[in-house]
Design a protein around this motif. Sequence first.
Motif, short mmCIF file in Angstrom:
data_model
loop_
_atom_site.label_atom_id
_atom_site.label_comp_id
_atom_site.label_asym_id
_atom_site.label_seq_id
_atom_site.Cartn_x
_atom_site.Cartn_y
_atom_site.Cartn_z
N THR A 1 -8.28 -2.04 11.57
CA THR A 1 -7.85 -0.65 11.28
C THR A 1 -8.76 0.10 12.36
O THR A 1 -10.03 0.15 12.02
N SER B 1 4.90 7.33 7.84
CA SER B 1 3.38 6.93 7.28
C SER B 1 3.45 6.32 5.82
O SER B 1 3.17 5.24 5.52
N GLU C 1 4.68 2.90 5.76
CA GLU C 1 3.76 2.17 6.50
C GLU C 1 2.56 1.68 5.37
O GLU C 1 2.13 0.93 5.57
N LEU C 2 2.30 2.87 5.04
CA LEU C 2 1.06 2.48 3.81
C LEU C 2 1.30 1.58 2.72
O LEU C 2 0.79 0.63 2.19
N SER D 1 -0.83 3.57 12.33
CA SER D 1 -0.26 4.92 12.00
C SER D 1 -1.50 5.56 11.78
O SER D 1 -2.62 5.28 11.38
N HIS E 1 -2.97 6.56 8.43
CA HIS E 1 -3.74 5.52 7.71
C HIS E 1 -5.17 5.43 8.29
O HIS E 1 -5.93 5.08 7.65
N CYS E 2 -5.02 5.51 9.68
CA CYS E 2 -6.21 5.47 10.19
C CYS E 2 -7.23 6.42 9.93
O CYS E 2 -8.43 6.09 9.41
N ARG F 1 -8.34 5.95 6.26
CA ARG F 1 -9.59 4.88 6.18
C ARG F 1 -10.95 5.30 6.85
O ARG F 1 -12.00 5.16 6.16
N GLU G 1 -3.99 10.92 1.42
CA GLU G 1 -2.64 10.82 2.26
C GLU G 1 -2.71 12.34 2.52
O GLU G 1 -2.24 12.70 3.86
#
Length: 591
Positions: free
Chosen positions: A426, A488, A491-492, A499, A502-503, A506, A512
């Motif tokens: 990631t 997103s 994708e999550l 995404s 997501h990045c 993290r 979110e």
Amino acid sequence: MAFPIHLQTHFCFISSKCLINKNIIDAAHTNSRFCTKCTLIPPKYDPVVVSKQPGNVYYQPTIWDYTFVESLQSNYKGDGYINQIEKLKKEATIMLEKAATPLAQLEMINVIQRLGMKYLFEEEIKEMLVNIYNDKPNGGKIYNLHATALKFMLLRQYGFKVSQDVFTIYMDKNGFKEHLSEDVKGMLSLYEAAHLAFEGESILEVAVIFTKTKLAEGINNDVELRNQITRSLEIPLHWRMERSEARWYINEYKNAQDMNRVFLELAELNFNTYQATHQEDLRNMSRWWRSLGVASKLNFARDRLVGSFLFSVGISAEAKSQRCTEWLTKVMNFVLIIDDIYDVHGSLEELEIFANVVERWNTKEMEKLPIYMKICFLALYNTTNEMAFEVLKEQGHDILPYLIKSWANFIKAMLVEARWFNKEYTPSVEEYLSNGWLSSSGSVFLVHAFFATKQPITTDVLRALENNHNLLYCSSMIFRLSNDLATSSAELERGDVSSSVHCYMREMSSSEEDARLYISGLIMDTWKKMNESIIDTTFDLPFIHIALNLARTAMFIYQYGDGIGVEDGKSKDHVLSRTLLINKHYFFTIT
């Protein structure tokens, strides 16, 4: 640009009705539901199970029957309608020229643009704005908030250098004066104008917050402007897709107290003739796509011709840019296929080879590819070479190296994301976006669009294309960020690293919701950079509009979710019913 979704259908499994035509459907067996009256007969479900992503990913077949698409017809064609448009245009031009004050001219220009007619009056608008900018005798000076904001907005749209300091007379030590909130029309104009801010323009940043708050508080107090305020608070005028805005505003303008009958009739006729042209273009694109046969051979990839066409119309906007619409539709179809190859189908080794073959642009190299990649590359190779040949014949310029480079850069960016996925890595938000603006494919669209519109090909312009001028970068970045916001959540669920949402989650250990707020802020910041690039550019106005329209169309397509990958539900209605390029029942009645 990852769109994979679970298999969906355009039939409602609760009410047993067709979501397109609202007819009762055959519910004898869940997997054989069909609408006996619907012209949009879906193909048989043949979902593809993809093992590259966690779990099984299914693609929804296209809901559009190509026989139906190729049967689209319009009555708004022929010399009679062209002559009628010319007659109305002359009447409207006289009204523009005889406007009593600069404010009256500005308001007419604003109405013309929102009704989707600015291309009919391009030279007249430029001349009037030059006079107003230079304060010529009939340019006069403008002092009320609405007029100041409208002048500021229109001048910046056309590349004039206007300082944010024009709004200081409406401010005190605490910011904008509180009594301004009583002027709803002025507040709305200031809100719209403030979205043409550059980076670091603090007055306009304060204006956005001030006007947004006051307009939201008093949204029900002004009946005439209520609809416009609600729409603007959802998404400001400067960010809206032109064709969608024209369709909406024509209906809104009908009920305006100062409605101009000539403007309205011209707008309705102009929209209908545009629609007729687009339907003809779509028929041609459908025949090309079916003849190419790539979708049937690569059945793991999305077949989204209609969505691709609507996306292209949003970017090119002008009916006279038929070649631009055609090229961009072809580009989008290949982008989707290549995206699916890299996101869900190809092995990492195959993806490495494919990227190398595209960069070398040599058919001998493709012998190393598996058959499905050979089909994709050769179709891309032939289509792109045909485009380059057209321009070489017409203008004597070899544009093929620029087209190849745009594809190679996009595919290399996709390869980077595939490597991240393969390593379960990631990246930071910064690392992701430095690659993501290219993987959005925005630069591929803009490079092709520039050459498709027959704009002057100069050394400075070619250098700007090669060096990824801010117009290309910012427009592509908004494309990427809008896509990420829309996709997103899915994708999550899949565990996809590709995404920005997501990045950020993290990297910052955030929720979110917080990540989405951060990305929305990046979109605002990127618009500011792009606004400034309108002033500082070697590109002509038509290409500036194309770059802006790419960003606007991306925001429109992804406003309520994945408007290309998911041909269903709210996204489908948003894309189709508001652009109204398909349904014949949405023609305006000329009265």
